[in-house]
Design a protein around this motif. Sequence first.
Motif, PDB file in Angstrom:
ATOM      1  N   PHE A 121      27.464  35.006  43.941  1.00 51.64           N
ATOM      2  CA  PHE A 121      28.667  35.075  43.108  1.00 51.64           C
ATOM      3  C   PHE A 121      29.147  36.515  43.020  1.00 51.64           C
ATOM      4  CE2 PHE A 121      26.000  31.653  41.133  1.00 51.64           C
ATOM      5  CZ  PHE A 121      26.757  30.578  41.571  1.00 51.64           C
ATOM      6  N   GLY A 122      30.435  36.719  43.287  1.00 49.68           N
ATOM      7  CA  GLY A 122      30.974  38.070  43.206  1.00 49.68           C
ATOM      8  C   GLY A 122      32.487  38.065  43.258  1.00 49.68           C
ATOM      9  N   LEU A 123      33.061  39.218  42.930  1.00 46.49           N
ATOM     10  CA  LEU A 123      34.506  39.396  42.973  1.00 46.49           C
ATOM     11  C   LEU A 123      34.850  40.320  44.132  1.00 46.49           C
ATOM     12  CD1 LEU A 123      37.244  38.810  41.678  1.00 46.49           C
ATOM     13  CD2 LEU A 123      36.849  40.721  40.110  1.00 46.49           C
ATOM     14  N   HIS A 124      35.508  39.772  45.138  1.00 44.06           N
ATOM     15  CA  HIS A 124      35.883  40.469  46.368  1.00 44.06           C
ATOM     16  C   HIS A 124      36.952  41.524  46.070  1.00 44.06           C
ATOM     17  CE1 HIS A 124      37.613  40.925  50.398  1.00 44.06           C
ATOM     18  NE2 HIS A 124      36.583  40.246  50.907  1.00 44.06           N
ATOM     19  N   PRO A 125      36.915  42.659  46.774  1.00 42.88           N
ATOM     20  CA  PRO A 125      37.895  43.714  46.488  1.00 42.88           C
ATOM     21  C   PRO A 125      39.355  43.308  46.657  1.00 42.88           C
ATOM     22  CG  PRO A 125      36.692  44.179  48.533  1.00 42.88           C
ATOM     23  CD  PRO A 125      35.954  43.094  47.818  1.00 42.88           C
ATOM     24  N   TRP A 126      39.654  42.329  47.501  1.00 46.72           N
ATOM     25  CA  TRP A 126      41.043  41.914  47.677  1.00 46.72           C
ATOM     26  C   TRP A 126      41.609  41.238  46.437  1.00 46.72           C
ATOM     27  CZ3 TRP A 126      40.663  39.098  53.088  1.00 46.72           C
ATOM     28  CH2 TRP A 126      40.357  40.053  54.079  1.00 46.72           C
ATOM     29  N   TYR A 127      40.714  40.738  45.556  1.00 48.04           N
ATOM     30  CA  TYR A 127      41.159  39.907  44.445  1.00 48.04           C
ATOM     31  C   TYR A 127      40.907  40.535  43.073  1.00 48.04           C
ATOM     32  CZ  TYR A 127      41.140  36.705  48.366  1.00 48.04           C
ATOM     33  OH  TYR A 127      41.360  36.146  49.592  1.00 48.04           O
ATOM     34  N   VAL A 128      40.641  41.833  43.047  1.00 50.69           N
ATOM     35  CA  VAL A 128      40.303  42.468  41.773  1.00 50.69           C
ATOM     36  C   VAL A 128      41.467  42.454  40.787  1.00 50.69           C
ATOM     37  CG1 VAL A 128      38.500  43.925  42.766  1.00 50.69           C
ATOM     38  CG2 VAL A 128      40.853  44.787  42.669  1.00 50.69           C
ATOM     39  N   GLU A 129      42.688  42.495  41.286  1.00 49.05           N
ATOM     40  CA  GLU A 129      43.825  42.571  40.377  1.00 49.05           C
ATOM     41  C   GLU A 129      44.157  41.225  39.720  1.00 49.05           C
ATOM     42  OE1 GLU A 129      46.868  44.372  42.775  1.00 49.05           O
ATOM     43  OE2 GLU A 129      46.151  46.399  42.349  1.00 49.05           O
ATOM     44  N   GLY A 130      43.539  40.152  40.219  1.00 47.99           N
ATOM     45  CA  GLY A 130      43.780  38.841  39.621  1.00 47.99           C
ATOM     46  C   GLY A 130      42.688  38.410  38.667  1.00 47.99           C
ATOM     47  N   LYS A 131      41.777  39.305  38.362  1.00 51.88           N
ATOM     48  CA  LYS A 131      40.636  38.948  37.518  1.00 51.88           C
ATOM     49  C   LYS A 131      41.057  38.709  36.066  1.00 51.88           C
ATOM     50  CE  LYS A 131      39.307  43.730  36.437  1.00 51.88           C
ATOM     51  NZ  LYS A 131      40.595  44.300  36.875  1.00 51.88           N
ATOM     52  N   SER A 132      40.272  37.901  35.366  1.00 53.22           N
ATOM     53  CA  SER A 132      40.528  37.665  33.950  1.00 53.22           C
ATOM     54  C   SER A 132      39.877  38.765  33.115  1.00 53.22           C
ATOM     55  CB  SER A 132      39.944  36.312  33.541  1.00 53.22           C
ATOM     56  OG  SER A 132      38.513  36.359  33.545  1.00 53.22           O
ATOM     57  N   ARG A 133      40.198  38.820  31.843  1.00 50.32           N
ATOM     58  CA  ARG A 133      39.601  39.821  30.965  1.00 50.32           C
ATOM     59  C   ARG A 133      38.095  39.619  30.817  1.00 50.32           C
ATOM     60  NH1 ARG A 133      43.834  40.464  25.844  1.00 50.32           N
ATOM     61  NH2 ARG A 133      45.593  41.291  27.062  1.00 50.32           N
ATOM     62  N   SER A 134      37.666  38.382  30.949  1.00 54.13           N
ATOM     63  CA  SER A 134      36.244  38.065  30.733  1.00 54.13           C
ATOM     64  C   SER A 134      35.464  37.937  32.035  1.00 54.13           C
ATOM     65  CB  SER A 134      36.125  36.765  29.941  1.00 54.13           C
ATOM     66  OG  SER A 134      36.733  35.688  30.651  1.00 54.13           O
ATOM     67  N   TRP A 135      36.047  38.389  33.145  1.00 51.18           N
ATOM     68  CA  TRP A 135      35.433  38.150  34.453  1.00 51.18           C
ATOM     69  C   TRP A 135      33.988  38.636  34.535  1.00 51.18           C
ATOM     70  CZ3 TRP A 135      33.334  41.569  37.948  1.00 51.18           C
ATOM     71  CH2 TRP A 135      33.540  42.933  37.701  1.00 51.18           C
TER      72      TRP A 135
END
Length: 301
Positions: A91-105
Amino acid sequence: MKEAISIKLLYISLAVLCIVSSETKIRSMAMKLFDAHCHLQDQRVVDKAPLLIHIANAAGVVYIALDGITEKDWHLVKEMSDEFDSVIPNFGLHPWYVEGKSRSWFNTLKELLEANPSAAVGEIGLDKSPLAKGVDFGEQVEVFKKQLQLAKDLKRPASVHCLDAFPELLQIMKEIGPFPAGVILHSFQGSPEVVPQLTKLGSYFSFSGHLMPLKEDKARKIVKAVPLDRILLETDAPDALPINPIFFVPGNATLNQPANVHSVLTYVASLLELSKEELADISYKNALGVFSFQGSKIPLK
């Protein structure tokens, strides 16, 4: 329920038919392989994921590391891991999608990893290439640091995407590291010169079909710079279709699948001047070492 069972049986039957359709595929089953990074939760193949997992397992791919890339697909990774023993969740947050993250990510990610001790961290990383055009690099760095620190705190390996950002990656890894649980540089295409520094910090280097479009001499120098005990193989499916695929995704011959780690094996073995059997054994044992952390599906030895 009956319909679901019938579909599953159809998947299994199709997988068996695919595997026994040629002598090449039958011989390949003798080797144990580990696909160290892929994305079967991708919307292009998610409906075929059970079939592709069965095909891979029948072709000797014992384990498949499945990497999430956004909050929206983590649940799919978990569901596949719960259903298939061979699927190692990441599970992880890819650098291409960091700007779409939620506040609680971050809290969501931390809680998910803590609730799933068999999960590694990934896909995370840094990207300054044209593929990440428009994505704020400062935000990438902030998100990456938090996830890399989390991986270290939890003593889990982290699967890292890095394009055109190796100086920044090295600096961050030096600040947070070393990483005894391992950092996997997925689809590695970095310069040979950066390999010793990354190795010292605990890195492994995973090769995929993305290596094949490079000039052969350049690819050979990259691969030969990596110590044999740090080499992993992956497909990055459904992307990175090898130049010489053995298997094709039904309905879309342009997409990749985990069973094609055999094609990656053949190519990397040729660059290293090793037999396929030798490299299969080396890369499989390396992957087992990385992914057999406390709580993993892989039995600790």
